[in-house]
Motif scaffolding. Structure first.
Motif, PDB file in Angstrom:
ATOM      1  N   GLU A   1       0.827  -1.211   0.000  1.00 54.71           N
ATOM      2  CA  GLU A   1       0.000   0.000   0.000  1.00 54.71           C
ATOM      3  C   GLU A   1       0.860   1.260   0.000  1.00 54.71           C
ATOM      4  OE1 GLU A   1      -3.196   0.154  -0.605  1.00 54.71           O
ATOM      5  OE2 GLU A   1      -3.243  -2.025  -0.706  1.00 54.71           O
ATOM      6  N   LEU A   2       1.987   1.232   0.701  1.00 56.82           N
ATOM      7  CA  LEU A   2       2.885   2.381   0.681  1.00 56.82           C
ATOM      8  C   LEU A   2       3.511   2.573  -0.695  1.00 56.82           C
ATOM      9  CD1 LEU A   2       4.562   2.055   4.182  1.00 56.82           C
ATOM     10  CD2 LEU A   2       3.038   3.889   3.409  1.00 56.82           C
ATOM     11  N   GLY A   3       3.809   1.484  -1.378  1.00 56.44           N
ATOM     12  CA  GLY A   3       4.310   1.572  -2.748  1.00 56.44           C
ATOM     13  C   GLY A   3       3.278   2.201  -3.669  1.00 56.44           C
ATOM     14  N   ARG A   4       2.032   1.814  -3.496  1.00 56.36           N
ATOM     15  CA  ARG A   4       0.947   2.405  -4.286  1.00 56.36           C
ATOM     16  C   ARG A   4       0.819   3.890  -3.970  1.00 56.36           C
ATOM     17  NH1 ARG A   4      -5.034   2.562  -3.761  1.00 56.36           N
ATOM     18  NH2 ARG A   4      -4.728   1.845  -1.628  1.00 56.36           N
ATOM     19  N   LEU A   5       0.958   4.230  -2.695  1.00 54.84           N
ATOM     20  CA  LEU A   5       0.878   5.633  -2.272  1.00 54.84           C
ATOM     21  C   LEU A   5       2.013   6.448  -2.893  1.00 54.84           C
ATOM     22  CD1 LEU A   5      -0.950   7.210  -0.193  1.00 54.84           C
ATOM     23  CD2 LEU A   5       0.955   6.979   1.374  1.00 54.84           C
ATOM     24  N   ARG A   6       3.198   5.875  -2.931  1.00 53.34           N
ATOM     25  CA  ARG A   6       4.345   6.565  -3.526  1.00 53.34           C
ATOM     26  C   ARG A   6       4.135   6.800  -5.019  1.00 53.34           C
ATOM     27  NH1 ARG A   6       9.680   3.631  -2.860  1.00 53.34           N
ATOM     28  NH2 ARG A   6       9.434   4.202  -0.695  1.00 53.34           N
ATOM     29  N   ARG A   7       3.517   5.844  -5.704  1.00 46.41           N
ATOM     30  CA  ARG A   7       3.217   6.042  -7.127  1.00 46.41           C
ATOM     31  C   ARG A   7       2.154   7.118  -7.315  1.00 46.41           C
ATOM     32  NH1 ARG A   7       3.704   0.600  -6.684  1.00 46.41           N
ATOM     33  NH2 ARG A   7       1.471   0.186  -6.741  1.00 46.41           N
TER      34      ARG A   7
ATOM     35  N   VAL B   1      -1.411   6.455  11.803  1.00 48.24           N
ATOM     36  CA  VAL B   1      -2.447   6.189  10.810  1.00 48.24           C
ATOM     37  C   VAL B   1      -2.581   4.682  10.689  1.00 48.24           C
ATOM     38  CG1 VAL B   1      -2.997   6.374   8.351  1.00 48.24           C
ATOM     39  CG2 VAL B   1      -1.934   8.302   9.533  1.00 48.24           C
ATOM     40  N   ASP B   2      -3.812   4.190  10.625  1.00 42.43           N
ATOM     41  CA  ASP B   2      -3.956   2.738  10.530  1.00 42.43           C
ATOM     42  C   ASP B   2      -3.949   2.255   9.082  1.00 42.43           C
ATOM     43  OD1 ASP B   2      -6.822   2.158   9.564  1.00 42.43           O
ATOM     44  OD2 ASP B   2      -7.166   3.573  11.212  1.00 42.43           O
ATOM     45  N   SER B   3      -3.578   1.010   8.912  1.00 41.34           N
ATOM     46  CA  SER B   3      -3.427   0.428   7.583  1.00 41.34           C
ATOM     47  C   SER B   3      -4.756   0.297   6.848  1.00 41.34           C
ATOM     48  CB  SER B   3      -2.733  -0.932   7.672  1.00 41.34           C
ATOM     49  OG  SER B   3      -3.469  -1.819   8.493  1.00 41.34           O
ATOM     50  N   PHE B   4      -5.852   0.212   7.567  1.00 39.61           N
ATOM     51  CA  PHE B   4      -7.171   0.162   6.928  1.00 39.61           C
ATOM     52  C   PHE B   4      -7.403   1.438   6.129  1.00 39.61           C
ATOM     53  CE2 PHE B   4     -11.742   0.784   6.709  1.00 39.61           C
ATOM     54  CZ  PHE B   4     -12.221  -0.484   6.406  1.00 39.61           C
TER      55      PHE B   4
ATOM     56  N   ARG C   1      -7.596   2.107   1.973  1.00 38.87           N
ATOM     57  CA  ARG C   1      -8.907   2.465   1.434  1.00 38.87           C
ATOM     58  C   ARG C   1      -9.114   3.966   1.238  1.00 38.87           C
ATOM     59  NH1 ARG C   1      -9.049  -2.004   4.311  1.00 38.87           N
ATOM     60  NH2 ARG C   1     -10.296  -3.751   3.598  1.00 38.87           N
ATOM     61  N   ARG C   2      -8.353   4.773   1.957  1.00 34.12           N
ATOM     62  CA  ARG C   2      -8.533   6.226   1.899  1.00 34.12           C
ATOM     63  C   ARG C   2      -7.181   6.945   1.831  1.00 34.12           C
ATOM     64  NH1 ARG C   2     -11.748   4.344   6.389  1.00 34.12           N
ATOM     65  NH2 ARG C   2     -13.917   4.191   5.742  1.00 34.12           N
ATOM     66  N   PRO C   3      -6.369   6.649   0.832  1.00 34.37           N
ATOM     67  CA  PRO C   3      -5.026   7.242   0.788  1.00 34.37           C
ATOM     68  C   PRO C   3      -5.035   8.769   0.677  1.00 34.37           C
ATOM     69  CG  PRO C   3      -5.500   6.091  -1.263  1.00 34.37           C
ATOM     70  CD  PRO C   3      -6.612   5.760  -0.301  1.00 34.37           C
TER      71      PRO C   3
END
Length: 147
Positions: A63-69, A127-130, A134-136
Motif C-alpha cells: 500500500e505504501l508503494g501504491r501511495l508513492r506512485r 495512521v492505521d493500515s485500513f 482504502r482512503r489514501p
C-alpha cells in the motif's frame, strides 16, 4: 492466500455491496481473536505469525508503494519495526499501525516506532493500515494538515 482483504469467493456478495469497502476477513479474524483472548497482542508484541497477521507488514509495504506512485513526493522509511510515510520535507511522519491498535497506547512495536521519532524530535501521527489502503487521499490530507 490469494485474497488480501475480501473477494467474491468469500465475503463479497451483491447484497452487501455497500459494505465492500469495509469487509476484510483478516481484520475480522483479528477482531474475533481480540474478543476471545485478553492475551492476544494483535502484533503489538512483535509476533505476526497468525493467519490474520502473517502478511500484514507486506500488505503495508504494498500500500505504501501504491501511495508513492500516487504521490511522487511521498517518502517512506522504517521506524523501528514499522513503516512511516510523509509527504513533504517538514510534514509529520505517519506511522502505519494495525487498525486494532490504540494509537494513544504506545506500547510494543508501536511504542518502539514512536520512540524512534521522538528521539529524532520528528513530528508524527499514527495512521492505521485500513485507512491507508482504502482512503489514501484522506491519509495524505490528514498528514499535511498536521504540518
Amino acid at each position: 492466500s490469494d485474497c488480501t482483504q475480501a473477494c467474491y469467493l468469500c465475503l463479497l456478495r451483491y447484497r452487501n455491496q455497500p459494505f465492500h469497502g469495509l469487509l476484510d476477513w483478516r481484520l475480522g479474524l483479528a477482531f474475533l481473536k481480540t474478543l476471545a483472548s485478553a492475551e492476544y497482542g494483535c502484533g503489538l508484541d512483535g509476533r505476526f505469525d497468525g493467519v490474520e497477521l502473517v502478511d500484514w507488514r507486506r500488505h503495508v509495504e504494498t500500500e505504501l508503494g501504491r501511495l508513492r506512485r500516487q504521490f511522487a513526493k511521498a517518502v517512506i522509511r522504517d521506524v523501528g519495526p514499522l513503516k512511516a510515510v510523509r509527504f513533504r520535507d517538514r510534514s509529520p511522519w505517519a506511522i502505519i499501525a494495525h487498525p486494532l491498535w490504540d494509537p494513544n497506547q504506545r506500547v510494543g512495536v508501536l511504542g518502539d516506532a514512536v520512540a524512534v521519532l521522538e528521539a529524532e524530535k520528528s513530528p508524527f501521527m499514527v495512521v492505521d493500515s485500513f485507512n491507508l489502503s482504502r482512503r489514501p487521499v484522506t491519509v495524505r490530507e490528514a498528514v499535511l494538515g498536521g504540518s
